[in-house]
Design a protein around this motif. Structure first.
Motif, short mmCIF file in Angstrom:
data_model
loop_
_atom_site.label_atom_id
_atom_site.label_comp_id
_atom_site.label_asym_id
_atom_site.label_seq_id
_atom_site.Cartn_x
_atom_site.Cartn_y
_atom_site.Cartn_z
N PRO A 413 0.81 -1.22 0.00
CA PRO A 413 0.00 0.00 0.00
C PRO A 413 0.84 1.26 0.00
CG PRO A 413 -0.09 -1.09 2.15
CD PRO A 413 0.59 -2.03 1.21
N GLU A 414 0.40 2.22 -0.80
CA GLU A 414 0.93 3.59 -0.84
C GLU A 414 2.28 3.73 -1.54
OE1 GLU A 414 0.85 5.24 3.08
OE2 GLU A 414 -1.34 5.35 3.12
N ILE A 415 3.04 2.63 -1.74
CA ILE A 415 4.35 2.79 -2.37
C ILE A 415 4.45 2.08 -3.73
CG2 ILE A 415 5.64 3.17 -0.24
CD1 ILE A 415 6.48 0.23 -0.32
N ASP A 416 3.59 1.10 -3.98
CA ASP A 416 3.63 0.38 -5.25
C ASP A 416 2.41 0.74 -6.09
OD1 ASP A 416 6.03 -0.91 -4.60
OD2 ASP A 416 5.00 -2.53 -3.56
N GLY A 417 2.17 -0.06 -7.13
CA GLY A 417 1.05 0.22 -8.02
C GLY A 417 -0.28 -0.26 -7.48
N VAL A 418 -1.32 -0.07 -8.27
CA VAL A 418 -2.67 -0.51 -7.90
C VAL A 418 -3.29 -1.24 -9.09
CG1 VAL A 418 -3.03 1.37 -6.26
CG2 VAL A 418 -3.76 1.65 -8.65
N VAL A 419 -4.43 -1.88 -8.82
CA VAL A 419 -5.22 -2.54 -9.86
C VAL A 419 -6.58 -1.85 -9.92
CG1 VAL A 419 -6.15 -4.71 -10.73
CG2 VAL A 419 -4.08 -4.72 -9.31
N TYR A 420 -6.93 -1.35 -11.10
CA TYR A 420 -8.25 -0.74 -11.29
C TYR A 420 -9.21 -1.85 -11.74
CZ TYR A 420 -5.69 3.63 -10.98
OH TYR A 420 -4.90 4.65 -10.53
N VAL A 421 -10.14 -2.19 -10.87
CA VAL A 421 -11.00 -3.34 -11.10
C VAL A 421 -12.38 -2.87 -11.57
CG1 VAL A 421 -12.03 -5.41 -10.08
CG2 VAL A 421 -9.79 -4.61 -9.29
N LYS A 422 -12.79 -3.34 -12.77
CA LYS A 422 -14.11 -3.02 -13.28
C LYS A 422 -15.16 -3.81 -12.51
CE LYS A 422 -16.56 -2.47 -17.67
NZ LYS A 422 -16.48 -2.65 -19.14
N ARG A 423 -16.22 -3.16 -12.13
CA ARG A 423 -17.25 -3.80 -11.30
C ARG A 423 -17.84 -5.02 -12.01
NH1 ARG A 423 -22.42 -2.62 -12.95
NH2 ARG A 423 -22.66 -0.90 -14.42
N PRO A 424 -18.24 -6.02 -11.24
CA PRO A 424 -18.85 -7.21 -11.84
C PRO A 424 -20.15 -6.84 -12.56
CG PRO A 424 -18.25 -7.60 -9.55
CD PRO A 424 -18.11 -6.13 -9.78
N VAL A 439 -9.42 -11.62 -10.27
CA VAL A 439 -9.66 -10.74 -11.42
C VAL A 439 -8.85 -11.23 -12.62
CG1 VAL A 439 -10.04 -8.78 -9.88
CG2 VAL A 439 -7.77 -9.13 -10.89
N ASP A 440 -9.33 -10.87 -13.80
CA ASP A 440 -8.61 -11.14 -15.04
C ASP A 440 -7.97 -9.84 -15.51
OD1 ASP A 440 -9.47 -13.83 -15.15
OD2 ASP A 440 -11.41 -13.19 -15.98
N VAL A 441 -6.64 -9.84 -15.62
CA VAL A 441 -5.91 -8.63 -16.00
C VAL A 441 -6.08 -8.38 -17.49
CG1 VAL A 441 -3.67 -7.49 -16.06
CG2 VAL A 441 -4.25 -9.02 -14.15
N THR A 442 -6.54 -7.16 -17.83
CA THR A 442 -6.82 -6.83 -19.23
C THR A 442 -5.84 -5.83 -19.83
OG1 THR A 442 -8.35 -5.09 -18.48
CG2 THR A 442 -9.28 -7.27 -18.93
N ALA A 443 -5.16 -5.04 -18.98
CA ALA A 443 -4.23 -4.04 -19.50
C ALA A 443 -3.24 -3.65 -18.42
CB ALA A 443 -5.00 -2.80 -20.00
N ALA A 444 -2.14 -3.01 -18.85
CA ALA A 444 -1.09 -2.60 -17.90
C ALA A 444 -0.32 -1.43 -18.46
CB ALA A 444 -0.14 -3.77 -17.65
N LEU A 449 -2.25 -1.88 -13.10
CA LEU A 449 -2.97 -2.86 -13.90
C LEU A 449 -4.45 -2.48 -13.99
CD1 LEU A 449 -1.59 -6.21 -12.35
CD2 LEU A 449 -0.83 -5.10 -14.48
N TRP A 450 -5.10 -2.97 -15.06
CA TRP A 450 -6.55 -2.83 -15.20
C TRP A 450 -7.11 -4.24 -15.32
CZ3 TRP A 450 -3.15 0.83 -16.30
CH2 TRP A 450 -3.49 2.14 -16.05
N ALA A 451 -8.26 -4.49 -14.67
CA ALA A 451 -8.75 -5.87 -14.63
C ALA A 451 -10.26 -5.89 -14.51
CB ALA A 451 -8.13 -6.61 -13.43
N ALA A 452 -10.82 -7.07 -14.78
CA ALA A 452 -12.26 -7.29 -14.63
C ALA A 452 -12.50 -8.36 -13.60
CB ALA A 452 -12.86 -7.71 -15.98
#
Length: 453
Positions: A413-424, A439-444, A449-452
């Protein structure tokens, strides 16, 4: 205890690293235990405590500014933390010199001294029932993660660092106390425990790895046995354990199989600082650096999913262009997953200030920028490899539209990246803060990361 508006109220400003944050939590816990309320503003406080940082010049200035603001807005201020232990070149207390109106100044991890100052200037109310304070204490982090400090101080004397002069030598906490705190945190709903200290690998050296007891079983005051016990405890609660500030001593190799088996997160925060042996020698670092490439390769062979975070210093006094190029070559080969780089900053009281051939500030900044440009490409490549994978994510935040922001095992938390998770898509499935989701990672990109779900 019900909130009583007549109870004395203490405002709190907490600055600095997670170790300072834990000190703040201990003070807040004691305040609550004694019946004090916490004020959310300067206006509503009868007194303000400022927990300071004093490591680098920017942190010193931030702390002094925070003290000044508290004095201006409230007037009654007690100061604690690392800056409280720092003196100027003449041997005078820095805080008292800049802000002579503060009520009291203490150093770090000085709970007793802080409470004595509070009692003097804001007498405590009647004694409340002790069981009204939660067993895990008062926390400043979100409910689903918490820091667990296993020791204070440091036995190293790195030439760029003044922390031992402020926090003292290594003092390891009894292993039973650490385990009890961890259990209370898990029972309170914590899903991620972040183990911190100045030198996690050195845990127990000061007490010669004395044997303690947990649940009737002997456990040595040693990093390997502590981490093993924490992993077993976390498994009971379906929680994560993450290790920070791990020096690359040989016995760290014993931790990697625990990561490979899933007992603790496959994540190592290893502050390497540089790669060239001569620079490390001038830094007085405990590891030479020559075997770190081999060590990292061996770790990744044992645990292919391992994430390595590290920090480096560019432009250390005497650093030649050849030594800096050596660092760049090391980074290209090591492919550190998460990396922070700082241009060397002279810290008052650090012995590195007396070293010959200081690097000009402009060149220091230029070298830092070159490291981060290289790291951008390395990180982008390693993050792109995660696209298409299914990963476990801990949700930190749920937005009004139902989308979430979370973290994988690779993200502190606070020092590394995050994952933006699209709502179910299913209406009955909603993301919740503090829950784990697949989650399934869709982009980076190079950091996130971005995921669903």
């Amino acid at each position: 205890m019900p909130n009583d508006s007549s109870n004395p109220k203490v405002g709190f400003v907490s600055l600095g690293c997670p170790k300072a944050l834990v000190d703040s939590e201990h003070i807040l816990t004691q305040l609550r235990a004694e019946g004090y309320d916490t004020a959310k503003s300067y206006d509503g406080a009868d007194l303000v405590i400022v927990n300071t940082c004093g490591f680098i010049d920017a942190a010193v200035q931030e702390s002094l500014d925070a003290i000044g603001e508290a004095l201006h807005e409230n007037g009654k201020v007690i100061v604690t933390g690392c800056l409280g232990a720092k003196k100027d070149a003449a041997g005078d207390d820095i805080i008292q010199k800049v802000h002579p109106k503060v009520l009291a100044v203490t150093g770090p991890h000085a709970l007793g001294e802080v409470m004595s100052a509070v009692h003097l200037h804001l007498p405590k109310p009647h004694d409340p029932f002790s069981d009204l304070v939660p067993a895990q204490g008062v926390k400043l982090t979100p409910k689903h993660y918490a820091y667990l400090k296993i020791s204070e101080g440091c036995n190293h004397r790195c030439s760029f660092c003044i922390i031992p002069s402020m926090r003292g030598d290594l003092v390891s906490r009894p292993v039973a106390d650490v385990m009890l705190e961890a259990e209370n945190l898990f029972k309170a709903g914590v899903k991620e425990l972040l183990v911190i200290s100045q030198d996690t690998s050195a845990y127990g050296i000061d007490v010669k790895f004395r044997t303690g007891f947990w649940n009737g079983k002997p456990v040595k005051t040693h990093m390997t046995q502590l981490v093993t016990a924490l992993g077993e405890l976390a498994a009971q609660y379906g929680a994560w354990v993450r290790l920070h500030y791990v020096y690359p001593y040989p016995h760290v190799d014993e931790i990697i199989p625990l990561m490979a088996s899933g007992r603790i997160l496959p994540y190592l925060d290893v502050p390497l600082q540089h790669a060239h042996p001569e620079v490390l020698k001038r830094m007085k670092r405990p590891a030479s650096g020559e075997k770190n490439i081999e060590r990292i390769a061996a770790w990744r062979k044992m645990c292919p999913d391992l994430t390595i975070r590290s920090t480096f210093i560019a432009g250390f006094p005497g650093e030649t262009e050849a030594e800096f190029d050596y660092l760049l070559d090391f980074l290209k080969e090591a492919e550190i997953d998460r990396l922070g780089c700082f241009a060397y900053s002279p810290v008052e009281g650090a012995t590195a200030n007396q070293l010959d051939n200081p690097v000009p500030e402009e060149l220091r900044e230029e070298r830092r920028a070159r490291v981060m440009l290289l790291q951008e490409e390395i990180s982008k490549k390693r993050m792109q490899a995660k696209v298409g994978k299914t990963m476990r994510v801990l949700i930190d935040e749920v937005e009004p539209n139902g989308n979430g922001v979370g973290r994988t095992a690779a993200d502190a938390p606070e020092i590394d990246g995050v994952v933006y998770v699209k709502r179910p898509f299913e209406p009955h499935r909603q993301l919740k803060v503090g829950e784990f989701v697949e989650v399934d990672v869709t982009a980076a990109d190079a950091h996130d990361l971005w995921a669903a779900a």
